[in-house]
Design an enzyme around this catalytic site. Sequence first.
Site, PDB file in Angstrom:
ATOM      1  N   ILE A  55      46.359 -21.419  92.002  1.00 19.77           N
ATOM      2  CA  ILE A  55      47.011 -20.131  91.803  1.00 19.77           C
ATOM      3  C   ILE A  55      46.704 -19.557  90.427  1.00 19.77           C
ATOM      4  O   ILE A  55      46.485 -18.353  90.279  1.00 19.77           O
ATOM      5  CB  ILE A  55      48.530 -20.278  92.012  1.00 19.77           C
ATOM      6  CG1 ILE A  55      48.827 -20.500  93.507  1.00 19.77           C
ATOM      7  CG2 ILE A  55      49.291 -19.057  91.501  1.00 19.77           C
ATOM      8  CD1 ILE A  55      50.264 -20.851  93.799  1.00 19.77           C
ATOM      9  N   SER A 178      59.306 -22.843  92.291  1.00 15.25           N
ATOM     10  CA  SER A 178      58.973 -23.372  93.611  1.00 15.25           C
ATOM     11  C   SER A 178      60.150 -23.173  94.549  1.00 15.25           C
ATOM     12  O   SER A 178      61.311 -23.295  94.138  1.00 15.25           O
ATOM     13  CB  SER A 178      58.641 -24.863  93.514  1.00 15.25           C
ATOM     14  OG  SER A 178      58.639 -25.477  94.786  1.00 15.25           O
ATOM     15  N   TYR A 204      60.425 -32.818  90.655  1.00 16.48           N
ATOM     16  CA  TYR A 204      59.770 -31.511  90.548  1.00 16.48           C
ATOM     17  C   TYR A 204      60.739 -30.389  90.908  1.00 16.48           C
ATOM     18  O   TYR A 204      60.827 -29.375  90.201  1.00 16.48           O
ATOM     19  CB  TYR A 204      58.566 -31.500  91.481  1.00 16.48           C
ATOM     20  CG  TYR A 204      57.715 -30.264  91.421  1.00 16.48           C
ATOM     21  CD1 TYR A 204      56.819 -30.052  90.373  1.00 16.48           C
ATOM     22  CD2 TYR A 204      57.761 -29.312  92.438  1.00 16.48           C
ATOM     23  CE1 TYR A 204      56.013 -28.927  90.330  1.00 16.48           C
ATOM     24  CE2 TYR A 204      56.961 -28.185  92.403  1.00 16.48           C
ATOM     25  CZ  TYR A 204      56.082 -27.992  91.353  1.00 16.48           C
ATOM     26  OH  TYR A 204      55.287 -26.871  91.309  1.00 16.48           O
ATOM     27  N   LYS A 208      62.164 -27.323  88.645  1.00 17.37           N
ATOM     28  CA  LYS A 208      61.994 -25.936  89.060  1.00 17.37           C
ATOM     29  C   LYS A 208      63.331 -25.200  89.118  1.00 17.37           C
ATOM     30  O   LYS A 208      63.411 -24.000  88.839  1.00 17.37           O
ATOM     31  CB  LYS A 208      61.283 -25.880  90.416  1.00 17.37           C
ATOM     32  CG  LYS A 208      59.834 -26.370  90.354  1.00 17.37           C
ATOM     33  CD  LYS A 208      59.008 -25.514  89.416  1.00 17.37           C
ATOM     34  CE  LYS A 208      57.613 -26.001  89.226  1.00 17.37           C
ATOM     35  NZ  LYS A 208      56.774 -25.109  88.393  1.00 17.37           N
TER      36      LYS A 208
END
Length: 326
Positions: A55, A178, A204, A208
């Site tokens: 990305i 995310s 993770y 986030k």
Amino acid sequence: MSLLASVADTVLDRTIAPGYSRLGLAARRRLAGWPADPPRIDGRIVAITGPTSGIGAAAARDLAALGARVVLLARSPERAGATRRSIVDAVPGATVDVVECDVSSLASVREAAAALREAGPLDALLHNAGVMPPAREETDEGLEVAFATNVAGPFLLTALLADHLAADVPGRILTMSSGGMYGQALDVADLQHERRPYKPAAVYARDKRAQVVLNELWAARLRPTGVVCHALHPGWADTPGVADALPGFRKATRPILRSPEEGADTLVWLAAADEPTRSTGRFWHDRRPRPTHLLPRTREAPEDRAQLWRGVAAAAGVDVPVPGAA
């Protein structure tokens, strides 16, 4: 957006599997009221972390195509150099610079921020770098690697550059989060993932979640300056990070995963379009603001938000008062 289109958009968002896939993006683009593509931003300076693949690389190229001067903040100068060459080949006349920056290293972040300040005012700072290590490990500075990369490093970079962002455009600070954060609440007593069993996807997602809360707090702090802050999530995109960290998920969903360019769409739009400058502190997906909580158990108390800010600031080694604190 019409009522029917709004309902369809919300259904896509809440059902996740179609909404986060390339099918969801294709469907939204056909709905009445899909926001217009961003205008050219010739001469604006945009710095992005994590720019050498996936990305980040797609966003850097697309922003260069809109006329931005793009600064690649990258851990590997060699990989950044290759990305720079690929962008210049794809976008004749593009201006692309490279500044070495390992976001997991506070020392490297400070050096990169100093280099950026010398280069002139920034128009946008894009926090795109992210990691999901398979096991808990620490940096040379004693920070847990995921927390350092996903949370502490970006916080420090923002703190060092917030007053260097142009206020008249206005400046923008964007954070790639995310959709996984919807399943996790803050754990302010364990920001560096020491107490629980280390489960990469959960770690993770908690990082986030922290990013989204910190985005809201930075927005409150910087509102008087005119700088706007937004977080976003890209949906499900087929990137090297997904392939490395979630091979099973990628195998099962590959036919419907978005391309890196599709994953970068909202990041580029937020960096260049006019609409995002009319608000601050929001969470976006597919060019629309989204809720930050879908489950009651993920909601945090005001004292948790303040404790998060203080804990991250302390870990980053910077003295920034909690927004709104007396």
